[in-house]
Structure formats: C-alpha cells, structure tokens
Write a protein that holds these residues in place. Structure first.
Motif, PDB file in Angstrom:
ATOM      1  N   SER A 262       1.150  -1.240   0.280  1.00 24.33           N
ATOM      2  CA  SER A 262       0.438   0.219   0.224  1.00 24.33           C
ATOM      3  C   SER A 262       0.492   0.776   0.070  1.00 24.33           C
ATOM      4  N   GLN A 263       2.219   0.659   0.535  1.00 25.61           N
ATOM      5  CA  GLN A 263       3.025   2.436   0.927  1.00 25.61           C
ATOM      6  C   GLN A 263       3.366   2.704  -1.041  1.00 25.61           C
ATOM      7  N   ASP A 264       3.390   1.645  -1.452  1.00 25.05           N
ATOM      8  CA  ASP A 264       3.817   2.226  -3.052  1.00 25.05           C
ATOM      9  C   ASP A 264       3.359   2.705  -3.900  1.00 25.05           C
ATOM     10  N   ALA A 265       2.279   2.123  -3.431  1.00 20.91           N
ATOM     11  CA  ALA A 265       0.255   2.428  -4.317  1.00 20.91           C
ATOM     12  C   ALA A 265       0.141   3.764  -3.367  1.00 20.91           C
ATOM     13  N   LEU A 266       0.271   4.092  -2.657  1.00 19.67           N
ATOM     14  CA  LEU A 266      -0.075   5.714  -2.167  1.00 19.67           C
ATOM     15  C   LEU A 266       1.285   6.699  -2.981  1.00 19.67           C
ATOM     16  N   GLU A 267       2.324   6.137  -2.690  1.00 16.58           N
ATOM     17  CA  GLU A 267       3.629   7.027  -3.007  1.00 16.58           C
ATOM     18  C   GLU A 267       3.341   7.803  -4.530  1.00 16.58           C
ATOM     19  N   GLY A 275      -3.280  16.350  -8.859  1.00 20.52           N
ATOM     20  CA  GLY A 275      -2.756  17.014 -10.108  1.00 20.52           C
ATOM     21  C   GLY A 275      -4.104  16.580 -10.747  1.00 20.52           C
ATOM     22  N   ARG A 276      -4.855  15.958 -10.182  1.00 19.94           N
ATOM     23  CA  ARG A 276      -6.272  16.092 -10.504  1.00 19.94           C
ATOM     24  C   ARG A 276      -6.889  17.185  -9.984  1.00 19.94           C
ATOM     25  N   LEU A 277      -7.164  17.058  -8.664  1.00 20.19           N
ATOM     26  CA  LEU A 277      -7.069  18.259  -7.692  1.00 20.19           C
ATOM     27  C   LEU A 277      -7.015  19.525  -8.271  1.00 20.19           C
ATOM     28  N   ALA A 278      -5.940  20.176  -8.655  1.00 18.79           N
ATOM     29  CA  ALA A 278      -5.090  21.413  -8.692  1.00 18.79           C
ATOM     30  C   ALA A 278      -6.204  22.121 -10.583  1.00 18.79           C
ATOM     31  N   PHE A 289     -13.221  15.410  -2.806  1.00 16.61           N
ATOM     32  CA  PHE A 289     -11.721  14.083  -1.368  1.00 16.61           C
ATOM     33  C   PHE A 289     -10.906  15.411  -2.162  1.00 16.61           C
ATOM     34  N   PRO A 290     -10.845  16.039  -0.703  1.00 16.51           N
ATOM     35  CA  PRO A 290      -9.305  16.967  -0.298  1.00 16.51           C
ATOM     36  C   PRO A 290      -8.329  16.668  -0.260  1.00 16.51           C
ATOM     37  N   THR A 291      -8.193  15.360   0.207  1.00 16.61           N
ATOM     38  CA  THR A 291      -6.769  14.481   0.282  1.00 16.61           C
ATOM     39  C   THR A 291      -6.807  12.665  -0.352  1.00 16.61           C
ATOM     40  N   LEU A 292      -5.787  12.943  -0.629  1.00 19.05           N
ATOM     41  CA  LEU A 292      -5.572  11.553  -0.939  1.00 19.05           C
ATOM     42  C   LEU A 292      -5.979   9.705  -0.623  1.00 19.05           C
ATOM     43  N   GLU A 293      -5.920  10.448   1.289  1.00 16.67           N
ATOM     44  CA  GLU A 293      -6.128   9.629   2.206  1.00 16.67           C
ATOM     45  C   GLU A 293      -7.863   9.455   1.914  1.00 16.67           C
ATOM     46  N   ASP A 294      -8.784  10.508   1.902  1.00 20.62           N
ATOM     47  CA  ASP A 294      -9.694  10.853   1.786  1.00 20.62           C
ATOM     48  C   ASP A 294     -10.250   9.622   0.438  1.00 20.62           C
ATOM     49  N   PHE A 295      -9.635  10.081  -0.494  1.00 13.91           N
ATOM     50  CA  PHE A 295     -10.376   9.864  -1.422  1.00 13.91           C
ATOM     51  C   PHE A 295      -9.956   8.534  -1.651  1.00 13.91           C
ATOM     52  N   VAL A 296      -8.877   7.507  -0.773  1.00 13.31           N
ATOM     53  CA  VAL A 296      -8.892   5.754  -0.925  1.00 13.31           C
ATOM     54  C   VAL A 296      -9.831   5.773   0.159  1.00 13.31           C
ATOM     55  N   GLU A 297     -10.282   5.634   1.504  1.00 14.99           N
ATOM     56  CA  GLU A 297     -10.759   5.475   2.210  1.00 14.99           C
ATOM     57  C   GLU A 297     -12.803   5.900   1.704  1.00 14.99           C
ATOM     58  N   ARG A 298     -13.010   7.146   1.462  1.00 14.71           N
ATOM     59  CA  ARG A 298     -14.476   7.214   0.474  1.00 14.71           C
ATOM     60  C   ARG A 298     -14.642   7.306  -0.416  1.00 14.71           C
ATOM     61  N   SER A 299     -14.246   7.356  -1.307  1.00 17.68           N
ATOM     62  CA  SER A 299     -13.864   7.281  -3.110  1.00 17.68           C
ATOM     63  C   SER A 299     -14.570   5.749  -2.817  1.00 17.68           C
ATOM     64  N   SER A 300     -14.465   5.269  -4.230  1.00 17.89           N
ATOM     65  CA  SER A 300     -15.140   4.133  -4.734  1.00 17.89           C
ATOM     66  C   SER A 300     -13.657   3.785  -5.755  1.00 17.89           C
ATOM     67  N   ALA A 301     -12.437   4.426  -5.630  1.00 21.60           N
ATOM     68  CA  ALA A 301     -11.455   3.944  -6.116  1.00 21.60           C
ATOM     69  C   ALA A 301     -10.470   3.293  -5.304  1.00 21.60           C
ATOM     70  N   LEU A 302     -10.270   2.179  -6.310  1.00 19.92           N
ATOM     71  CA  LEU A 302      -9.134   1.119  -5.873  1.00 19.92           C
ATOM     72  C   LEU A 302      -7.455   1.298  -5.945  1.00 19.92           C
ATOM     73  N   ILE A 303      -6.902   1.785  -4.932  1.00 22.30           N
ATOM     74  CA  ILE A 303      -5.607   2.289  -4.603  1.00 22.30           C
ATOM     75  C   ILE A 303      -5.384   1.409  -3.760  1.00 22.30           C
ATOM     76  N   GLY A 304      -3.782   0.901  -3.602  1.00 26.96           N
ATOM     77  CA  GLY A 304      -2.772  -0.239  -2.713  1.00 26.96           C
ATOM     78  C   GLY A 304      -3.047  -1.203  -3.258  1.00 26.96           C
ATOM     79  N   SER A 305      -2.539  -2.195  -1.900  1.00 25.91           N
ATOM     80  CA  SER A 305      -2.591  -3.468  -2.689  1.00 25.91           C
ATOM     81  C   SER A 305      -3.152  -4.399  -2.705  1.00 25.91           C
ATOM     82  N   PRO A 306      -3.307  -5.612  -3.662  1.00 27.76           N
ATOM     83  CA  PRO A 306      -3.970  -6.281  -3.780  1.00 27.76           C
ATOM     84  C   PRO A 306      -5.081  -7.011  -3.201  1.00 27.76           C
TER      85      PRO A 306
END
Length: 377
Positions: A262-267, A275-278, A289-306
């Motif tokens: 997950s660390q590599d995925a977030l980095e 860039g999208r936020l800007a 979703f104002p932060t990446l952590e919020d985006f990963v937690e509450r959106s439907s985005a699939l960011i992380g380890s398998p």
C-alpha cells in the motif's frame, strides 16, 4: 458467429458469456495531471486503441468507450472508435459508456449499433443514459426539462426497432414512423442494454421496468447515494414482477492503481491525485475528496495492495450486490509501465479472487418482450 470465448467463462458469446471486469475510457483530452504534457488528438486516440488491445491481451472481459459532446472529451463518436477496436481484437466485449440516447435520433443510433454488432461478431453491449453537461445539451437543443422524457422515448423506440421488423410509432421528439423497416438487423437477438445511473430514479425505474441490468456510475461521491439508487432499482424490479435473482448490477470506480504494498501504491498515485485536484480547482470545481487518504477511504477508487483492493470491492458488494466492475482503461497520469504493471497485477492477483468470491451475473435471462410503450400512430 465466430466461436468467441471469454475470460472466466466456458460459454460462447451467443450462449451468454460471463462478463465481469471491464476497462472503460471517456477519452478525456486534457494535460497529463503529473507532467502537464498535452498529447495531440491523434496521439490520444492511438492511446485509446492501444489500451483496448492491451485489455484484451491481459484478459479483461470488456472494453468500454464513453460518449460526450463537450470539452475536455473527444468521445463524440464511440461507434467509430469501437469499430476500429473490433477490427484489432477477437474476444473482448465492446461496451458503450454511455450511449447518450437523450441527444440522439434513436433510428440513426440503431443503424450504427446494429452495424457495429455485425462488425464485432456479436460482441457489442450498450450502456445507455441521458448524458450530462449543459454544453452538449445546448449543442443538440435538449433542455433540462425534457432530457429524461427524450431518454425514455428514445430507448423505447430503439428497443422496438431492435425487436420488430416493421415499426409504427408517433414519438414526440422525432418524426413519426409508419411501418418503417430499419436495416441491418443486429447479429445478437437482442443486444443486451444496460442503463447507466448516477443521480436519478428515472433511469433506474426505466431499467427495472424492462428487466434490464443497471450500471451505477459510482465515481463522483461517496457510496451512499449510489447504493440508495441500487436499492431502489431492486425494489422497482420486484414491483414490475421480475425474479429478484435475475437482477444484475455493474459499478464504476473513481480510480485504480495497485502495487505490491500500500505504501508504494500511495506514493506513486499521490502526484496523480494532486494533479487532478489542481485541475478541478482551475475549473472552479469544489473537490469532493480533499486529500488522497480521504479519496482512498471514502470514494470508490481502488488504490492500494491487491488485498486492500479485494477487501474494498467486497465492502462495496455488500451494498450493491454487483457482479460487474469497471476500472480505468487510461493511465491518467501514470507512466505506461506503471499502468501496465497495475493492470497485470489486477489480472494476476485481484481478478481471480473476486471471480471466486462474487457470484456471476445471470446472463442466461431472456429478453423482456413487453408491449411497446410507444403507441401506434
């Protein structure tokens, strides 16, 4: 029909092959969110084609192309793009995402898609919807007040043409038809039509009324408004007398990137997100979703380890009961190597687990042969 087989399925296309994982693009034509580089229109189309070929190579079940008629999209002609993809592939299902029937003449749309169905050897599936955006409504002289009526009427006429050799109808938004014959007849009888849904109960009710599958956009907000519409779909499905076991739901994702940890995925994904936020802020949009952590937690985005992605899909499945899932076909700021590695990881480590853990969609359902809603002239 050619003997087309699908990943994870033992049945041919004509017998109802199982479709589970789609790669979808809306063909956004904007600067790279990380580097700021802006591909030419030609380069962007070539990238889409290459990604479709890659999706088939890696074992995805479907590839979808959106339809938009305003900036920053160049997906105004999905039939042309999908026809080119059909010529370069042999197995992968071809989806529209979505066909904006509220803007189109349903007769002309039928002709285009029936032709595409033949050129693809019966691999076409439609996801229909009213579309969105004031610029494209203005371009086609569609108003916010009549867009839902147009969407419903266009679908009902489209549907009637698909199932009847001659059609007589007096619609509101196009000239009347009198014993009209529309050619060619499609290869699939009939082509499966999904109803794309993001915000309105109108599209959900239309899908349930005709016994069609629902595809939840599920990309802009947190899960609850989309889950509420899916629940409403199932309620209306039962109201119209359909077997609850025959309901099928697909769901979108707001982003995808997998890495071994997950660390590599977030980095890796952080500069893409920033860039999208800007870009959103330059357009005057307030980010959900104002932060990446919020985006990963509450959106439907699939960011992380398998494993994290598998767990998140299962959490969403508890709310949606979905059996079809889409991920982004585009790198969206990732390098080509990062994008490919992430998709390879999806197929090697994520998809097999999800295929075992989530029930297949009920593709063996028959067409809903209800009486046409459009009355004869």
């Amino acid at each position: 029909m050619s003997d087309i087989r699908f990943s994870g399925a033992g049945r041919r296309s004509g017998e109802g092959g199982i479709v589970r994982f789609l790669a979808i693009t809306l063909i956004v034509h904007a600067p790279d969110p990380v580097t700021g580089a802006h591909k030419s229109t030609n380069e962007r189309f070539r990238e889409v084609i290459d990604n479709a070929v890659l999706a088939e190579e890696l074992g995805f079940d479907g590839f979808g192309v959106g339809e938009r008629h305003e900036r920053p999209f160049i997906s105004s002609s999905p039939t042309v793009v999908l026809s080119h993809i059909a010529a370069l592939t042999t197995r992968i299902r071809l989806f529209t995402a979505v066909t904006t029937l509220s803007l189109l003449d349903p007769v002309r749309a039928y002709e285009d898609y029936a032709t595409l169905d033949h050129l693809s050897d019966g691999r076409l599936e439609l996801i229909i919807g009213k579309g969105n955006g004031a610029a494209q409504r203005d371009l086609f002289n569609v108003t916010p007040e009549d867009q839902w009526d147009r969407n419903e009427e266009s679908y009902e006429l489209f549907r009637a043409i698909w199932r009847q050799d001659k059609v007589t109808a007096k619609p509101r938004f196009r000239p009347a038809l009198n014993e009209a014959e529309v050619w060619p007849r499609p290869l699939q009888q009939p082509i499966r039509v999904w109803h794309g849904s993001a915000t309105s109960q109108a599209s959900v009710d239309l899908a349930a009324r005709y016994g069609d599958p629902l595809f939840s956009a599920n990309v802009t907000n947190a899960i609850e408004p989309y889950a509420e519409l899916v629940r409403y779909y199932r309620e209306r499905w039962a109201f119209y007398g359909h077997d609850p076991a025959d309901a099928a739901v697909g769901a979108g994702t707001a982003g995808y990137y997998a890495a071994r940890n997950s660390q590599d995925a977030l980095e890796t994904y952080r500069p893409v997100f920033e860039g999208r936020l800007a870009f959103q802020r330059r357009l005057g949009m307030q980010p959900v979703f104002p932060t990446l952590e919020d985006f990963v937690e509450r959106s439907s985005a699939l960011i992380g380890s398998p494993q994290q992605i598998i767990e998140k899909v299962h959490r969403y499945h508890e709310q949606f009961g979905h059996s079809v899932l889409h991920v982004h076909a585009d790198g969206d700021g990732l390098t080509d190597a990062q994008h490919r590695e992430s998709l390879e990881l999806f197929q090697s480590d994520i998809a097999p687990v999800l295929r075992r853990g989530i029930p297949d969609p009920p593709w063996t359902w028959g067409p809903v042969l209800a009486q046409p809603v459009i009355q004869p002239a």
